[in-house]
Design a protein around this motif. Structure first.
Motif, PDB file in Angstrom:
ATOM      1  N   ALA A  13       1.040  -1.326   0.002  1.00  0.00           N
ATOM      2  CA  ALA A  13       0.005   0.291   0.085  1.00  0.00           C
ATOM      3  C   ALA A  13       0.966   1.411   0.119  1.00  0.00           C
ATOM      4  N   GLU A  14       0.371   2.222  -0.375  1.00  0.00           N
ATOM      5  CA  GLU A  14       0.803   3.594  -0.442  1.00  0.00           C
ATOM      6  C   GLU A  14       0.139   4.505   0.135  1.00  0.00           C
ATOM      7  N   GLY A  15       0.712   5.856   0.794  1.00  0.00           N
ATOM      8  CA  GLY A  15      -0.023   6.556   1.548  1.00  0.00           C
ATOM      9  C   GLY A  15       0.436   8.020   1.439  1.00  0.00           C
ATOM     10  N   PRO A  16       0.070   9.278   1.810  1.00  0.00           N
ATOM     11  CA  PRO A  16       0.610  10.387   1.529  1.00  0.00           C
ATOM     12  C   PRO A  16       1.438  10.776   2.758  1.00  0.00           C
ATOM     13  N   SER A  17       2.624  11.310   2.547  1.00  0.00           N
ATOM     14  CA  SER A  17       3.863  11.462   3.598  1.00  0.00           C
ATOM     15  C   SER A  17       3.176  12.808   4.016  1.00  0.00           C
ATOM     16  N   GLN A  18       3.927  13.308   5.152  1.00  0.00           N
ATOM     17  CA  GLN A  18       3.440  14.277   6.270  1.00  0.00           C
ATOM     18  C   GLN A  18       3.684  15.638   5.350  1.00  0.00           C
ATOM     19  N   ASN A  19       4.361  15.775   4.583  1.00  0.00           N
ATOM     20  CA  ASN A  19       4.818  16.812   3.586  1.00  0.00           C
ATOM     21  C   ASN A  19       3.402  16.999   2.854  1.00  0.00           C
ATOM     22  N   GLY A  20       3.149  15.720   2.135  1.00  0.00           N
ATOM     23  CA  GLY A  20       1.780  15.670   1.421  1.00  0.00           C
ATOM     24  C   GLY A  20       0.678  16.270   2.128  1.00  0.00           C
ATOM     25  N   PHE A  21       0.323  15.768   3.255  1.00  0.00           N
ATOM     26  CA  PHE A  21      -0.683  16.257   4.137  1.00  0.00           C
ATOM     27  C   PHE A  21      -0.798  17.707   4.339  1.00  0.00           C
ATOM     28  N   HIS A  22       0.387  18.310   4.879  1.00  0.00           N
ATOM     29  CA  HIS A  22       0.797  19.845   4.699  1.00  0.00           C
ATOM     30  C   HIS A  22       0.318  20.467   3.426  1.00  0.00           C
ATOM     31  N   LEU A  23       0.757  19.961   2.310  1.00  0.00           N
ATOM     32  CA  LEU A  23       0.577  20.741   1.073  1.00  0.00           C
ATOM     33  C   LEU A  23      -1.267  20.745   0.761  1.00  0.00           C
ATOM     34  N   ILE A  24      -1.623  19.560   0.955  1.00  0.00           N
ATOM     35  CA  ILE A  24      -3.151  19.534   0.817  1.00  0.00           C
ATOM     36  C   ILE A  24      -3.894  20.455   1.758  1.00  0.00           C
ATOM     37  N   LYS A  25      -3.365  20.238   2.916  1.00  0.00           N
ATOM     38  CA  LYS A  25      -4.167  21.108   3.991  1.00  0.00           C
ATOM     39  C   LYS A  25      -3.936  22.872   3.486  1.00  0.00           C
ATOM     40  N   GLY A  26      -2.736  22.987   3.033  1.00  0.00           N
ATOM     41  CA  GLY A  26      -2.553  24.320   2.455  1.00  0.00           C
ATOM     42  C   GLY A  26      -3.461  24.992   1.386  1.00  0.00           C
ATOM     43  N   ILE A  27      -3.638  23.889   0.410  1.00  0.00           N
ATOM     44  CA  ILE A  27      -4.345  24.149  -0.714  1.00  0.00           C
ATOM     45  C   ILE A  27      -5.880  24.056  -0.369  1.00  0.00           C
ATOM     46  N   GLY A  28      -6.403  23.412   0.465  1.00  0.00           N
ATOM     47  CA  GLY A  28      -7.553  23.412   0.921  1.00  0.00           C
ATOM     48  C   GLY A  28      -7.910  24.609   1.875  1.00  0.00           C
ATOM     49  N   SER A  29      -7.094  25.331   2.773  1.00  0.00           N
ATOM     50  CA  SER A  29      -7.228  26.575   3.208  1.00  0.00           C
ATOM     51  C   SER A  29      -7.299  27.613   2.314  1.00  0.00           C
ATOM     52  N   GLY A  30      -6.398  27.491   1.066  1.00  0.00           N
ATOM     53  CA  GLY A  30      -6.537  28.475   0.107  1.00  0.00           C
ATOM     54  C   GLY A  30      -7.833  28.484  -0.664  1.00  0.00           C
ATOM     55  N   ALA A  31      -8.313  27.216  -0.959  1.00  0.00           N
ATOM     56  CA  ALA A  31      -9.639  27.431  -1.580  1.00  0.00           C
ATOM     57  C   ALA A  31     -10.816  27.545  -0.481  1.00  0.00           C
ATOM     58  N   ALA A  32     -10.804  27.619   0.542  1.00  0.00           N
ATOM     59  CA  ALA A  32     -11.722  27.919   1.517  1.00  0.00           C
ATOM     60  C   ALA A  32     -11.509  29.601   1.619  1.00  0.00           C
ATOM     61  N   LEU A  33     -10.578  30.001   1.974  1.00  0.00           N
ATOM     62  CA  LEU A  33     -10.299  31.535   2.030  1.00  0.00           C
ATOM     63  C   LEU A  33     -10.745  32.499   0.859  1.00  0.00           C
ATOM     64  N   ALA A  34     -10.242  31.833  -0.442  1.00  0.00           N
ATOM     65  CA  ALA A  34     -10.384  32.697  -1.677  1.00  0.00           C
ATOM     66  C   ALA A  34     -11.839  33.153  -1.826  1.00  0.00           C
ATOM     67  N   PRO A  35     -12.860  32.246  -1.770  1.00  0.00           N
ATOM     68  CA  PRO A  35     -14.409  32.794  -2.001  1.00  0.00           C
ATOM     69  C   PRO A  35     -14.660  34.188  -1.164  1.00  0.00           C
ATOM     70  N   PRO A  36     -14.485  34.069   0.250  1.00  0.00           N
ATOM     71  CA  PRO A  36     -14.804  35.322   0.944  1.00  0.00           C
ATOM     72  C   PRO A  36     -13.959  36.454   0.555  1.00  0.00           C
ATOM     73  N   ALA A  37     -12.770  35.918   0.143  1.00  0.00           N
ATOM     74  CA  ALA A  37     -11.799  37.479   0.076  1.00  0.00           C
ATOM     75  C   ALA A  37     -12.403  37.852  -1.482  1.00  0.00           C
ATOM     76  N   ILE A  38     -12.574  37.252  -2.449  1.00  0.00           N
ATOM     77  CA  ILE A  38     -13.213  37.445  -3.522  1.00  0.00           C
ATOM     78  C   ILE A  38     -14.671  38.470  -3.462  1.00  0.00           C
ATOM     79  N   ALA A  39     -15.539  37.656  -2.695  1.00  0.00           N
ATOM     80  CA  ALA A  39     -16.738  38.279  -2.355  1.00  0.00           C
ATOM     81  C   ALA A  39     -16.764  39.666  -1.712  1.00  0.00           C
TER      82      ALA A  39
END
Length: 68
Positions: A13-39
């Motif tokens: 089996a393969e799983g995401p590394s710790q850096n992968g989790f941090h990257l996805i968390k950063g992308i998700g945070s950016g995606a969550a903060l972008a719409p209120p900033a644009i609005a």
């Protein structure tokens, strides 16, 4: 696709590394903060607004001063 290069092998089996989790968390945070900033740049109605929407009108279509 993003996590394809940030995985660890655990036997068959393969799983995401710790850096992968941090990257996805950063992308998700950016995606969550972008719409209120644009609005926040969308203009809103000014006080006074459009006659007849929130203000009472007389029989002749004139806006009645609510402060009287």
């Amino acid at each position: 696709m993003i996590l394809a290069h940030l995985t660890l092998s655990f036997g068959p089996a393969e799983g995401p590394s710790q850096n992968g989790f941090h990257l996805i968390k950063g992308i998700g945070s950016g995606a969550a903060l972008a719409p209120p900033a644009i609005a926040s740049f969308i203009p809103t109605r000014r006080s006074g607004g459009v006659p007849g929407i929130d203000t009472p009108e007389s029989e002749h279509g004139e806006v009645v001063n609510a402060a009287r």
